[in-house]
Design a protein around this motif. Sequence first.
Motif, PDB file in Angstrom:
ATOM      1  N   VAL A  29      -8.612  -8.338   8.934  1.00  0.00           N
ATOM      2  CA  VAL A  29      -8.770  -9.474   7.967  1.00  0.00           C
ATOM      3  C   VAL A  29      -7.558 -10.134   7.551  1.00  0.00           C
ATOM      4  N   GLU A  30      -8.044 -11.316   7.471  1.00  0.00           N
ATOM      5  CA  GLU A  30      -6.988 -12.358   7.071  1.00  0.00           C
ATOM      6  C   GLU A  30      -6.364 -12.085   5.767  1.00  0.00           C
ATOM      7  N   VAL A  31      -5.031 -11.814   5.492  1.00  0.00           N
ATOM      8  CA  VAL A  31      -4.791 -11.518   4.112  1.00  0.00           C
ATOM      9  C   VAL A  31      -3.184 -12.278   4.071  1.00  0.00           C
ATOM     10  N   SER A  32      -2.882 -12.264   2.695  1.00  0.00           N
ATOM     11  CA  SER A  32      -1.447 -12.740   2.571  1.00  0.00           C
ATOM     12  C   SER A  32      -0.600 -11.463   2.421  1.00  0.00           C
ATOM     13  N   ALA A  33       0.532 -11.913   2.505  1.00  0.00           N
ATOM     14  CA  ALA A  33       1.829 -10.806   1.983  1.00  0.00           C
ATOM     15  C   ALA A  33       1.728 -10.090   0.673  1.00  0.00           C
ATOM     16  N   SER A  89      -7.414 -13.232  -2.535  1.00  0.00           N
ATOM     17  CA  SER A  89      -8.450 -14.009  -2.485  1.00  0.00           C
ATOM     18  C   SER A  89      -9.700 -13.353  -2.506  1.00  0.00           C
ATOM     19  N   THR A  90     -11.023 -14.072  -2.503  1.00  0.00           N
ATOM     20  CA  THR A  90     -12.340 -13.749  -2.504  1.00  0.00           C
ATOM     21  C   THR A  90     -12.708 -13.027  -1.118  1.00  0.00           C
ATOM     22  N   VAL A  91     -12.041 -13.297  -0.081  1.00  0.00           N
ATOM     23  CA  VAL A  91     -12.267 -12.704   1.296  1.00  0.00           C
ATOM     24  C   VAL A  91     -12.538 -11.103   1.451  1.00  0.00           C
ATOM     25  N   LEU A  92     -11.350 -10.486   0.894  1.00  0.00           N
ATOM     26  CA  LEU A  92     -11.484  -9.150   1.229  1.00  0.00           C
ATOM     27  C   LEU A  92     -12.403  -8.520   0.253  1.00  0.00           C
ATOM     28  N   GLY A  98       0.816  -6.285  -0.156  1.00  0.00           N
ATOM     29  CA  GLY A  98       1.528  -5.582  -1.264  1.00  0.00           C
ATOM     30  C   GLY A  98       0.830  -4.901  -2.299  1.00  0.00           C
ATOM     31  N   ILE A  99      -0.363  -5.422  -2.583  1.00  0.00           N
ATOM     32  CA  ILE A  99      -1.213  -4.936  -3.462  1.00  0.00           C
ATOM     33  C   ILE A  99      -1.915  -3.430  -2.914  1.00  0.00           C
ATOM     34  N   LEU A 100      -2.310  -3.799  -1.671  1.00  0.00           N
ATOM     35  CA  LEU A 100      -2.882  -2.538  -1.107  1.00  0.00           C
ATOM     36  C   LEU A 100      -2.023  -1.484  -0.806  1.00  0.00           C
ATOM     37  N   ASP A 101      -0.613  -1.812  -0.757  1.00  0.00           N
ATOM     38  CA  ASP A 101       0.381  -0.895  -0.515  1.00  0.00           C
ATOM     39  C   ASP A 101       0.496  -0.006  -1.840  1.00  0.00           C
ATOM     40  N   HIS A 104      -4.934  -5.238   9.463  1.00  0.00           N
ATOM     41  CA  HIS A 104      -6.109  -4.046   9.743  1.00  0.00           C
ATOM     42  C   HIS A 104      -5.812  -3.042   8.557  1.00  0.00           C
ATOM     43  N   ILE A 105      -6.988  -2.951   7.823  1.00  0.00           N
ATOM     44  CA  ILE A 105      -6.655  -1.891   6.807  1.00  0.00           C
ATOM     45  C   ILE A 105      -7.003  -0.525   6.887  1.00  0.00           C
ATOM     46  N   PRO A 106      -6.100   0.369   7.160  1.00  0.00           N
ATOM     47  CA  PRO A 106      -6.502   1.871   7.477  1.00  0.00           C
ATOM     48  C   PRO A 106      -7.181   2.531   6.506  1.00  0.00           C
ATOM     49  N   ILE A 107      -8.213   3.308   7.053  1.00  0.00           N
ATOM     50  CA  ILE A 107      -8.806   4.313   6.027  1.00  0.00           C
ATOM     51  C   ILE A 107      -8.452   5.621   6.580  1.00  0.00           C
ATOM     52  N   PRO A 108      -7.686   6.331   5.598  1.00  0.00           N
ATOM     53  CA  PRO A 108      -7.168   7.609   6.288  1.00  0.00           C
ATOM     54  C   PRO A 108      -8.099   8.550   7.019  1.00  0.00           C
TER      55      PRO A 108
END
Length: 244
Positions: A115-119, A92-95, A123-126, A62-66
């Motif tokens: 959302v289904e993501v990879s590690a 991937s193209t999903v996100l 890491g990119i999101l972080d 789950h991608i948090p929005i502040p």
Amino acid sequence: MADKKPKASSVITLGGKGSSLSAASVFAIANGLAQVRIDSSILDKLKSSSSSYRKSPPFKFHIPIPKILTFEESRAFLLALLNKLLLSGSASTVLPVLISNVLNAGSKNLDLGEVEVSAEEVGILDKSCACLYGICGILDYESSALSTIADVVAAMSSEASKADVGALNLMDSGDGLSVKDEVGVASDLKVLLNGSKLVGKVEVDAVSEIPKIHGSLREVVRMVLLRTRVELNSGGKSGEIRWG
């Protein structure tokens, strides 16, 4: 009652050859004045390359929005994040497609859900700092407009005080010893006051300082613009995961 979809007057394409995300585009999309389109070429590239970058199985995330962000800032955050993912070359193209759909839907609900993501993607999101750069994009655009408005107000104030505008007779010496932003402000004010019969001969210190103060504002705005543009269009890189 369903949220009313805003009427976007333009479409901004991300990921295309030679394309870049500007502060004006961030402001437009964040405020529902434009929709976002992902160039098909970058989607094809991600499809062919994402599998080779994935070193771990995907998982639900789950991608948090502040919560401290306004609606406008939240949309800017998602847009900056979208561009970072496209430029990473390993997502991937999903996100990206999901974020694009949420932004274009015009709904007040920006929650992406799980959302289904990879590690690697986490890491990119972080490390993307998308929240910071999205807000900077908005501030950059608004500060550019503020600089122009400030010059107009200064011209009106000069007329209201019947000030002597002789201090505006600045010239660029060309030897590097003059401040170009101050000269630029003085030049613009002279254009605004050209032919005015309201300016006079009253010595007003505040008016004499306008080129210096407004010139400094222009300098700061320009520096923020350049830095923001670079950061908005730098590719995200995967790294250590710090989100839970």
